[in-house]
Design a protein around this motif. Structure first.
Motif, PDB file in Angstrom:
ATOM      1  N   VAL A  97     -22.381 -27.007   3.894  1.00 43.93           N
ATOM      2  CA  VAL A  97     -22.029 -28.375   3.474  1.00 43.93           C
ATOM      3  C   VAL A  97     -21.440 -27.888   2.165  1.00 43.93           C
ATOM      4  CG1 VAL A  97     -22.957 -30.346   2.251  1.00 43.93           C
ATOM      5  CG2 VAL A  97     -23.861 -29.559   4.462  1.00 43.93           C
ATOM      6  N   VAL A  98     -20.056 -28.447   1.702  1.00 42.25           N
ATOM      7  CA  VAL A  98     -19.604 -28.260   0.406  1.00 42.25           C
ATOM      8  C   VAL A  98     -18.946 -29.547  -0.188  1.00 42.25           C
ATOM      9  CG1 VAL A  98     -17.535 -26.969  -0.376  1.00 42.25           C
ATOM     10  CG2 VAL A  98     -18.509 -25.851   1.419  1.00 42.25           C
ATOM     11  N   HIS A  99     -19.287 -29.682  -1.544  1.00 48.15           N
ATOM     12  CA  HIS A  99     -18.804 -30.693  -2.148  1.00 48.15           C
ATOM     13  C   HIS A  99     -17.822 -30.378  -3.427  1.00 48.15           C
ATOM     14  CE1 HIS A  99     -18.607 -34.566  -4.464  1.00 48.15           C
ATOM     15  NE2 HIS A  99     -18.981 -34.952  -3.274  1.00 48.15           N
ATOM     16  N   PRO A 100     -16.707 -30.929  -3.523  1.00 47.88           N
ATOM     17  CA  PRO A 100     -15.852 -30.530  -4.554  1.00 47.88           C
ATOM     18  C   PRO A 100     -16.475 -30.214  -6.123  1.00 47.88           C
ATOM     19  CG  PRO A 100     -14.789 -32.465  -3.531  1.00 47.88           C
ATOM     20  CD  PRO A 100     -16.040 -32.109  -3.141  1.00 47.88           C
ATOM     21  N   ARG A 101     -17.516 -31.138  -6.353  1.00 45.45           N
ATOM     22  CA  ARG A 101     -18.124 -31.000  -7.546  1.00 45.45           C
ATOM     23  C   ARG A 101     -18.915 -29.518  -7.789  1.00 45.45           C
ATOM     24  NH1 ARG A 101     -21.165 -34.996  -5.662  1.00 45.45           N
ATOM     25  NH2 ARG A 101     -23.207 -34.323  -4.718  1.00 45.45           N
ATOM     26  N   GLU A 102     -19.375 -28.859  -6.487  1.00 42.12           N
ATOM     27  CA  GLU A 102     -19.914 -27.500  -6.615  1.00 42.12           C
ATOM     28  C   GLU A 102     -18.831 -26.614  -6.527  1.00 42.12           C
ATOM     29  OE1 GLU A 102     -21.628 -29.755  -4.335  1.00 42.12           O
ATOM     30  OE2 GLU A 102     -23.220 -30.032  -5.824  1.00 42.12           O
ATOM     31  N   VAL A 117     -10.422 -20.655  -2.616  1.00 43.85           N
ATOM     32  CA  VAL A 117     -11.802 -20.804  -1.877  1.00 43.85           C
ATOM     33  C   VAL A 117     -11.755 -20.136  -0.613  1.00 43.85           C
ATOM     34  CG1 VAL A 117     -12.431 -22.868  -3.040  1.00 43.85           C
ATOM     35  CG2 VAL A 117     -11.031 -22.956  -0.977  1.00 43.85           C
ATOM     36  N   ALA A 118     -13.059 -19.686  -0.171  1.00 42.38           N
ATOM     37  CA  ALA A 118     -12.959 -18.701   1.125  1.00 42.38           C
ATOM     38  C   ALA A 118     -14.283 -19.169   1.819  1.00 42.38           C
ATOM     39  CB  ALA A 118     -12.746 -17.446   0.711  1.00 42.38           C
ATOM     40  N   HIS A 119     -14.033 -19.159   3.193  1.00 42.32           N
ATOM     41  CA  HIS A 119     -15.495 -19.095   3.794  1.00 42.32           C
ATOM     42  C   HIS A 119     -15.430 -18.129   5.349  1.00 42.32           C
ATOM     43  CE1 HIS A 119     -13.640 -22.161   6.038  1.00 42.32           C
ATOM     44  NE2 HIS A 119     -14.655 -22.076   7.230  1.00 42.32           N
ATOM     45  N   ASN A 120     -16.409 -17.902   5.595  1.00 40.37           N
ATOM     46  CA  ASN A 120     -16.148 -16.848   6.753  1.00 40.37           C
ATOM     47  C   ASN A 120     -16.471 -17.803   8.065  1.00 40.37           C
ATOM     48  OD1 ASN A 120     -18.935 -17.189   5.761  1.00 40.37           O
ATOM     49  ND2 ASN A 120     -19.565 -15.858   7.643  1.00 40.37           N
ATOM     50  N   HIS A 121     -16.058 -17.198   9.204  1.00 43.57           N
ATOM     51  CA  HIS A 121     -16.418 -17.805  10.305  1.00 43.57           C
ATOM     52  C   HIS A 121     -17.164 -16.823  11.136  1.00 43.57           C
ATOM     53  CE1 HIS A 121     -13.343 -21.225  11.126  1.00 43.57           C
ATOM     54  NE2 HIS A 121     -13.987 -21.577  10.117  1.00 43.57           N
ATOM     55  N   PRO A 122     -18.594 -17.143  11.220  1.00 43.79           N
ATOM     56  CA  PRO A 122     -19.205 -15.982  11.812  1.00 43.79           C
ATOM     57  C   PRO A 122     -18.848 -15.864  13.539  1.00 43.79           C
ATOM     58  CG  PRO A 122     -20.688 -17.198  10.697  1.00 43.79           C
ATOM     59  CD  PRO A 122     -19.417 -17.992  10.566  1.00 43.79           C
ATOM     60  N   ASP A 132     -12.481 -27.896   8.291  1.00 45.40           N
ATOM     61  CA  ASP A 132     -11.806 -27.093   7.381  1.00 45.40           C
ATOM     62  C   ASP A 132     -10.566 -27.627   6.753  1.00 45.40           C
ATOM     63  OD1 ASP A 132     -13.737 -25.268   7.795  1.00 45.40           O
ATOM     64  OD2 ASP A 132     -12.660 -24.108   9.177  1.00 45.40           O
ATOM     65  N   ARG A 133      -9.802 -28.222   7.587  1.00 43.20           N
ATOM     66  CA  ARG A 133      -8.575 -28.785   7.042  1.00 43.20           C
ATOM     67  C   ARG A 133      -8.727 -30.028   6.129  1.00 43.20           C
ATOM     68  NH1 ARG A 133      -4.314 -26.532   9.367  1.00 43.20           N
ATOM     69  NH2 ARG A 133      -4.701 -25.331  11.409  1.00 43.20           N
ATOM     70  N   GLN A 134      -9.763 -31.035   6.415  1.00 45.20           N
ATOM     71  CA  GLN A 134     -10.072 -31.972   5.884  1.00 45.20           C
ATOM     72  C   GLN A 134     -10.563 -31.719   4.406  1.00 45.20           C
ATOM     73  OE1 GLN A 134     -12.803 -33.951   8.465  1.00 45.20           O
ATOM     74  NE2 GLN A 134     -11.047 -35.404   9.433  1.00 45.20           N
ATOM     75  N   LEU A 135     -11.609 -30.697   4.221  1.00 43.01           N
ATOM     76  CA  LEU A 135     -12.184 -30.111   3.120  1.00 43.01           C
ATOM     77  C   LEU A 135     -10.957 -29.582   2.110  1.00 43.01           C
ATOM     78  CD1 LEU A 135     -14.268 -29.470   1.206  1.00 43.01           C
ATOM     79  CD2 LEU A 135     -14.576 -27.240   2.450  1.00 43.01           C
ATOM     80  N   THR A 136     -10.099 -28.902   2.893  1.00 44.96           N
ATOM     81  CA  THR A 136      -8.786 -28.344   2.105  1.00 44.96           C
ATOM     82  C   THR A 136      -8.197 -29.495   1.413  1.00 44.96           C
ATOM     83  OG1 THR A 136      -8.891 -26.407   3.376  1.00 44.96           O
ATOM     84  CG2 THR A 136      -7.144 -26.655   2.262  1.00 44.96           C
ATOM     85  N   ALA A 137      -7.895 -30.492   1.953  1.00 45.81           N
ATOM     86  CA  ALA A 137      -7.013 -31.536   1.316  1.00 45.81           C
ATOM     87  C   ALA A 137      -7.802 -32.163   0.368  1.00 45.81           C
ATOM     88  CB  ALA A 137      -6.575 -32.465   2.465  1.00 45.81           C
ATOM     89  N   GLY A 143      -8.244 -30.652  -7.426  1.00 43.96           N
ATOM     90  CA  GLY A 143      -7.764 -29.711  -8.056  1.00 43.96           C
ATOM     91  C   GLY A 143      -6.690 -30.159  -9.025  1.00 43.96           C
ATOM     92  N   LYS A 144      -5.756 -30.863  -8.353  1.00 46.33           N
ATOM     93  CA  LYS A 144      -4.571 -31.504  -9.037  1.00 46.33           C
ATOM     94  C   LYS A 144      -5.180 -32.679 -10.165  1.00 46.33           C
ATOM     95  CE  LYS A 144      -1.306 -31.025  -5.483  1.00 46.33           C
ATOM     96  NZ  LYS A 144      -0.307 -31.466  -4.577  1.00 46.33           N
TER      97      LYS A 144
END
Length: 172
Positions: A97-102, A117-122, A132-137, A143-144
């Motif tokens: 779980v990732v949120h922009p504020r963190e 940013v980076a994450h792994n896929h076990p 992943d695509r939604q979070l990146t957007a 960031g902008k």
């Protein structure tokens, strides 16, 4: 066996191996952690993210064999040199779980000029999911707004990586 050992982070997991008592397991676990640190050890101010391959080379030793998803933010100065890394989230085998504020809080506190940013896929497959695509957007837009650009989102697999920047997928 090496792949299995590389991902071990728990004493009890090692003690399941025949002949491995608590003392020996603690020694092996410490040796594995030292190996992981040595593999990724370089003074942070010497690490430059000039291209996605640089980021992948920096992150691969840390994330390649992790058995749970880990989401990191890499804080960069105005010359794209690393000023810090922060573990934002550690999840399960298939998600975190990732949120922009963190993600952006460490960047604000450490005065980062930009982030990666980076994450792994076990599973070992670095191809991005829809999530992943939604979070990146979302992170790109945040960031902008904050004036701290997201330079890339890297997904680390087993000896392979996916870069949103390389794929031209950093568009809002």
């Amino acid at each position: 066996l090496y792949r299995r050992l590389a991902g071990v982070r728990d004493l009890n997991e090692l003690m399941q191996i025949k002949g491995m008592g608590q003392a020996k397991a603690a020694t092996v676990l410490a040796a594995l952690e030292i190996g992981r640190r040595i593999a990724s050890a370089r003074p942070l101010d010497k690490i430059h993210f000039g291209c996605p391959q640089d980021g992948a080379a920096f992150l691969m030793p840390r994330l390649r064999y992790a058995t749970k998803e880990q989401f990191l933010v890499i804080l960069l100065n105005s010359k794209n040199k690393v000023i810090g890394t922060e573990l934002v989230s550690e999840g399960s085998l298939t998600n975190s779980v990732v949120h922009p504020r963190e993600v952006f809080l460490p960047a604000i506190l450490q005065h980062a000029a930009s982030i990666c940013v980076a994450h792994n896929h076990p599973s070992g497959d670095p191809m991005p999911s829809i999530e992943d695509r939604q979070l990146t957007a979302v992170l790109l837009a945040a960031g902008k707004t904050l004036g701290i650009p997201l330079l890339d989102h890297l997904i680390i697999g087993d000896g392979a990586y996916y870069s949103f920047q390389e794929d031209g997928a950093l568009e809002v």
